[in-house]
Design a protein around this motif. Structure first.
Motif, PDB file in Angstrom:
ATOM      1  N   GLY A  56      44.260  30.874  34.921  1.00 53.82           N
ATOM      2  CA  GLY A  56      45.510  30.867  34.193  1.00 53.82           C
ATOM      3  C   GLY A  56      45.393  32.087  33.057  1.00 53.82           C
ATOM      4  O   GLY A  56      46.426  32.879  32.693  1.00 53.82           O
ATOM      5  N   LEU A  57      44.300  32.418  32.698  1.00 51.27           N
ATOM      6  CA  LEU A  57      43.997  33.257  31.727  1.00 51.27           C
ATOM      7  C   LEU A  57      44.146  34.607  32.390  1.00 51.27           C
ATOM      8  O   LEU A  57      44.839  35.735  31.709  1.00 51.27           O
ATOM      9  N   VAL A  58      43.602  35.141  33.438  1.00 48.76           N
ATOM     10  CA  VAL A  58      43.583  36.448  33.971  1.00 48.76           C
ATOM     11  C   VAL A  58      45.129  36.514  34.664  1.00 48.76           C
ATOM     12  O   VAL A  58      45.577  37.758  34.514  1.00 48.76           O
ATOM     13  N   GLY A  59      45.842  35.597  35.000  1.00 48.15           N
ATOM     14  CA  GLY A  59      46.859  35.583  35.664  1.00 48.15           C
ATOM     15  C   GLY A  59      48.024  35.729  35.078  1.00 48.15           C
ATOM     16  O   GLY A  59      49.120  36.639  34.933  1.00 48.15           O
ATOM     17  N   ILE A 115      57.994  24.908  39.676  1.00 46.65           N
ATOM     18  CA  ILE A 115      58.786  24.782  38.345  1.00 46.65           C
ATOM     19  C   ILE A 115      58.000  25.179  37.405  1.00 46.65           C
ATOM     20  O   ILE A 115      58.277  26.308  36.559  1.00 46.65           O
ATOM     21  N   TYR A 116      56.600  24.802  36.951  1.00 46.30           N
ATOM     22  CA  TYR A 116      55.893  25.234  36.082  1.00 46.30           C
ATOM     23  C   TYR A 116      55.319  26.608  36.208  1.00 46.30           C
ATOM     24  O   TYR A 116      55.368  27.237  35.156  1.00 46.30           O
ATOM     25  N   CYS A 117      54.942  27.113  37.376  1.00 49.42           N
ATOM     26  CA  CYS A 117      54.820  28.432  37.595  1.00 49.42           C
ATOM     27  C   CYS A 117      55.824  29.401  37.389  1.00 49.42           C
ATOM     28  O   CYS A 117      55.803  30.220  36.582  1.00 49.42           O
ATOM     29  N   ASN A 118      57.100  29.002  37.691  1.00 48.60           N
ATOM     30  CA  ASN A 118      58.274  29.831  37.241  1.00 48.60           C
ATOM     31  C   ASN A 118      58.378  29.922  35.793  1.00 48.60           C
ATOM     32  O   ASN A 118      58.717  30.937  35.374  1.00 48.60           O
ATOM     33  N   ASN A 119      58.254  28.795  35.077  1.00 44.89           N
ATOM     34  CA  ASN A 119      58.387  28.865  33.725  1.00 44.89           C
ATOM     35  C   ASN A 119      57.224  29.523  32.913  1.00 44.89           C
ATOM     36  O   ASN A 119      57.531  30.296  32.032  1.00 44.89           O
ATOM     37  N   MET A 120      56.052  29.673  33.666  1.00 41.60           N
ATOM     38  CA  MET A 120      55.033  30.547  33.275  1.00 41.60           C
ATOM     39  C   MET A 120      55.081  32.155  33.333  1.00 41.60           C
ATOM     40  O   MET A 120      55.110  33.049  32.444  1.00 41.60           O
ATOM     41  N   VAL A 121      56.041  32.307  34.722  1.00 39.65           N
ATOM     42  CA  VAL A 121      56.360  33.799  34.585  1.00 39.65           C
ATOM     43  C   VAL A 121      57.474  34.215  33.632  1.00 39.65           C
ATOM     44  O   VAL A 121      57.446  35.238  32.946  1.00 39.65           O
ATOM     45  N   ALA A 177      58.331  35.387  41.086  1.00 36.84           N
ATOM     46  CA  ALA A 177      58.037  33.905  40.684  1.00 36.84           C
ATOM     47  C   ALA A 177      57.004  33.550  41.890  1.00 36.84           C
ATOM     48  O   ALA A 177      55.981  32.619  41.776  1.00 36.84           O
ATOM     49  N   GLU A 178      57.341  34.126  43.195  1.00 42.44           N
ATOM     50  CA  GLU A 178      56.742  33.493  44.195  1.00 42.44           C
ATOM     51  C   GLU A 178      54.979  34.067  44.205  1.00 42.44           C
ATOM     52  O   GLU A 178      54.080  33.470  44.588  1.00 42.44           O
ATOM     53  N   ASP A 179      54.933  35.618  43.771  1.00 45.53           N
ATOM     54  CA  ASP A 179      53.599  35.906  43.324  1.00 45.53           C
ATOM     55  C   ASP A 179      52.918  34.980  42.293  1.00 45.53           C
ATOM     56  O   ASP A 179      51.539  34.849  42.436  1.00 45.53           O
ATOM     57  N   GLY A 180      53.683  34.434  41.354  1.00 41.22           N
ATOM     58  CA  GLY A 180      52.897  33.557  40.378  1.00 41.22           C
ATOM     59  C   GLY A 180      52.334  32.351  41.084  1.00 41.22           C
ATOM     60  O   GLY A 180      51.120  32.105  40.767  1.00 41.22           O
ATOM     61  N   ASN A 181      53.073  31.823  42.131  1.00 44.09           N
ATOM     62  CA  ASN A 181      52.518  30.800  42.750  1.00 44.09           C
ATOM     63  C   ASN A 181      51.339  31.052  43.689  1.00 44.09           C
ATOM     64  O   ASN A 181      50.375  30.154  43.709  1.00 44.09           O
ATOM     65  N   VAL A 182      51.384  32.206  44.233  1.00 43.55           N
ATOM     66  CA  VAL A 182      50.292  32.539  45.286  1.00 43.55           C
ATOM     67  C   VAL A 182      49.199  32.900  44.207  1.00 43.55           C
ATOM     68  O   VAL A 182      48.082  32.698  44.662  1.00 43.55           O
ATOM     69  N   LEU A 183      49.421  33.339  43.185  1.00 45.02           N
ATOM     70  CA  LEU A 183      48.129  34.023  42.336  1.00 45.02           C
ATOM     71  C   LEU A 183      47.377  32.745  41.944  1.00 45.02           C
ATOM     72  O   LEU A 183      46.160  32.888  42.081  1.00 45.02           O
ATOM     73  N   ILE A 184      48.132  31.498  41.470  1.00 34.82           N
ATOM     74  CA  ILE A 184      47.388  30.354  41.087  1.00 34.82           C
ATOM     75  C   ILE A 184      46.674  29.650  42.350  1.00 34.82           C
ATOM     76  O   ILE A 184      45.443  29.197  42.440  1.00 34.82           O
ATOM     77  N   LEU A 185      47.317  29.533  43.369  1.00 40.37           N
ATOM     78  CA  LEU A 185      46.995  28.704  44.521  1.00 40.37           C
ATOM     79  C   LEU A 185      45.831  29.600  45.298  1.00 40.37           C
ATOM     80  O   LEU A 185      44.574  28.822  45.598  1.00 40.37           O
ATOM     81  N   GLY A 186      46.101  30.975  45.252  1.00 36.93           N
ATOM     82  CA  GLY A 186      44.922  31.661  46.228  1.00 36.93           C
ATOM     83  C   GLY A 186      43.798  32.010  45.349  1.00 36.93           C
ATOM     84  O   GLY A 186      42.763  32.359  45.821  1.00 36.93           O
ATOM     85  N   VAL A 198      43.329  40.262  48.381  1.00 41.78           N
ATOM     86  CA  VAL A 198      43.376  41.406  47.144  1.00 41.78           C
ATOM     87  C   VAL A 198      42.612  40.751  46.022  1.00 41.78           C
ATOM     88  O   VAL A 198      42.100  41.600  45.256  1.00 41.78           O
ATOM     89  N   GLY A 199      42.149  39.428  45.817  1.00 41.28           N
ATOM     90  CA  GLY A 199      41.224  39.199  44.852  1.00 41.28           C
ATOM     91  C   GLY A 199      40.079  38.840  45.310  1.00 41.28           C
ATOM     92  O   GLY A 199      39.312  38.071  44.452  1.00 41.28           O
ATOM     93  N   LYS A 200      39.639  39.421  46.206  1.00 41.01           N
ATOM     94  CA  LYS A 200      37.938  39.163  46.653  1.00 41.01           C
ATOM     95  C   LYS A 200      37.126  39.484  45.741  1.00 41.01           C
ATOM     96  O   LYS A 200      36.204  38.652  45.320  1.00 41.01           O
ATOM     97  N   GLU A 201      37.004  40.872  44.898  1.00 44.49           N
ATOM     98  CA  GLU A 201      36.155  41.158  43.841  1.00 44.49           C
ATOM     99  C   GLU A 201      36.265  40.185  42.579  1.00 44.49           C
ATOM    100  O   GLU A 201      35.068  39.802  42.061  1.00 44.49           O
ATOM    101  N   PHE A 202      37.404  39.772  42.148  1.00 42.48           N
ATOM    102  CA  PHE A 202      37.704  38.754  41.301  1.00 42.48           C
ATOM    103  C   PHE A 202      37.011  37.399  41.547  1.00 42.48           C
ATOM    104  O   PHE A 202      36.505  36.867  40.860  1.00 42.48           O
ATOM    105  N   ALA A 203      37.292  36.788  42.845  1.00 45.00           N
ATOM    106  CA  ALA A 203      36.632  35.638  43.140  1.00 45.00           C
ATOM    107  C   ALA A 203      35.167  35.661  43.026  1.00 45.00           C
ATOM    108  O   ALA A 203      34.591  34.623  42.987  1.00 45.00           O
ATOM    109  N   MET A 204      34.534  36.763  43.687  1.00 48.18           N
ATOM    110  CA  MET A 204      33.058  36.939  43.420  1.00 48.18           C
ATOM    111  C   MET A 204      32.595  37.069  42.235  1.00 48.18           C
ATOM    112  O   MET A 204      31.550  36.336  41.963  1.00 48.18           O
TER     113      MET A 204
END
Length: 323
Positions: free
Chosen positions: A9-12, A67-73, A114-123, A265-271
């Motif tokens: 949430g903070l990083v994205g 809907i929440y993700c869309n509002n966050m974007v 908006a879809e990028d926002g969804n994927v960002l949180i889920l992935g 694309v988020g491999k290094e962030f996850a590690m």
């Protein structure tokens, strides 16, 4: 899980879900977890997602999440418009900056953003949270491994009170070996991700696959195959260290983050998130299974809903005595 979602949430989005502080699961995140089965189903029947997207308010918890993700974007967009800082502080703001500069890497439409926002949180969160639970399970079930990790961290940080730089644990081989071995046995996306064969078809060994066919390679099966890893069913972090390299027959069979141009694309962030989390736990706590818990149910009942979904793991954390 609270940790991984709050961090993304903070990083994205530059906005904390505050789950760690409140101890309460955010309603949008709960909506995702309540419908993990549906998410896994949509991965196999992708055309079904179109009518559900059109009926977001009526599509249950996952609709509330979107809907929440869309509002966050939208909130990020308003903040970005008011900001005069040329250096964005979160991922969505970087994408907004790319849009404003007509960069070719920018999402082409508001819906794509908006879809990028969804994927960002889920992935970037659910996969990390479930993997961390699996790491803790393997560490408690393999006490010598946990003690060895604690000893190595104590050697590096004899004063647990001082803060440390991420670079100090960035290249701790044994910590990375633990994470890699966990992701070998319990990959975050067990069934693999679909790819499409080229129009002319594809020959793999003795098998011919026609063109434009969806195929996938399940990491869970391949990474537990004795043809590629000696004693493949065992949790052996040493297989990733140089002196025990013979435990691996072919490391090309290891790909928890996928490979190629569509790799994570988020491999290094996850590690980074996992290294920091496990380092803090190991430095400050001894861990045991809670009374009546042996980890067998947790180990056996994980499910593949596109991302791995694990059940509760009951542990007792005891504060370590000062060195």
């Amino acid at each position: 899980m609270f940790y991984s979602f709050d961090v993304i949430g903070l990083v994205g989005f530059g906005d904390d879900f505050n789950q760690l502080e409140s101890g309460i699961e955010h309603y949008a995140i709960r909506g995702v977890h309540d419908q993990m089965f549906m998410i896994g189903l949509l991965n196999q029947i992708p055309w079904l997602s179109y009518p559900l997207n059109a009926l977001q308010p009526l599509s249950g918890g996952f609709g509330l999440f979107k809907i929440y993700c869309n509002n966050m974007v939208k909130k990020c967009a308003l903040r970005y418009q008011k900001s005069h800082d040329d250096t964005p502080r979160d991922v969505i703001s970087w994408l907004l900056k790319a849009q404003s500069e007509n960069d070719r890497s920018a999402p082409p439409t508001a819906k794509a953003l908006a879809e990028d926002g969804n994927v960002l949180i889920l992935g970037g969160s659910d996969t990390t949270g479930n993997t961390l639970a699996c790491v803790l399970h393997y560490l408690v079930a393999n006490k010598p491994v946990y003690k060895k990790l604690q000893q190595q961290l104590d050697d590096i940080f004899p004063n647990r009170e001082r803060s440390y730089e991420y670079a100090e644990v960035r290249r701790l081989p044994y910590l990375d070996a633990i994470l890699k071995e966990t992701m070998r046995l319990k990959p975050a996306v067990p069934g693999g991700q679909p790819r499409v064969t080229p129009p002319e078809g594809l020959q793999i060994g003795d098998t011919w696959i026609p063109g434009d066919i969806n195929v996938l390679v399940p990491q869970y099966a391949l990474q537990r195959d004795d043809r590629f890893f000696h004693r493949a069913a065992e949790f052996l972090p040493e297989r990733w260290l140089e002196q025990r390299g013979s435990l691996n027959l072919d490391e090309r069979a290891y790909f928890p983050f996928q490979i190629g141009p569509r790799g994570c694309v988020g491999k290094e962030f996850a590690m980074m998130s996992m290294r920091i989390f496990i380092t803090h736990i190991a430095m400050n706590f001894d861990i045991e299974f809670a009374p009546g818990e042996d980890g067998s149910t947790f180990d056996a009942c994980a499910r593949d809903y596109l991302a791995i979904d694990v059940g509760p793991l009951y542990l007792v954390l005891s504060e370590r005595t000062p060195l």
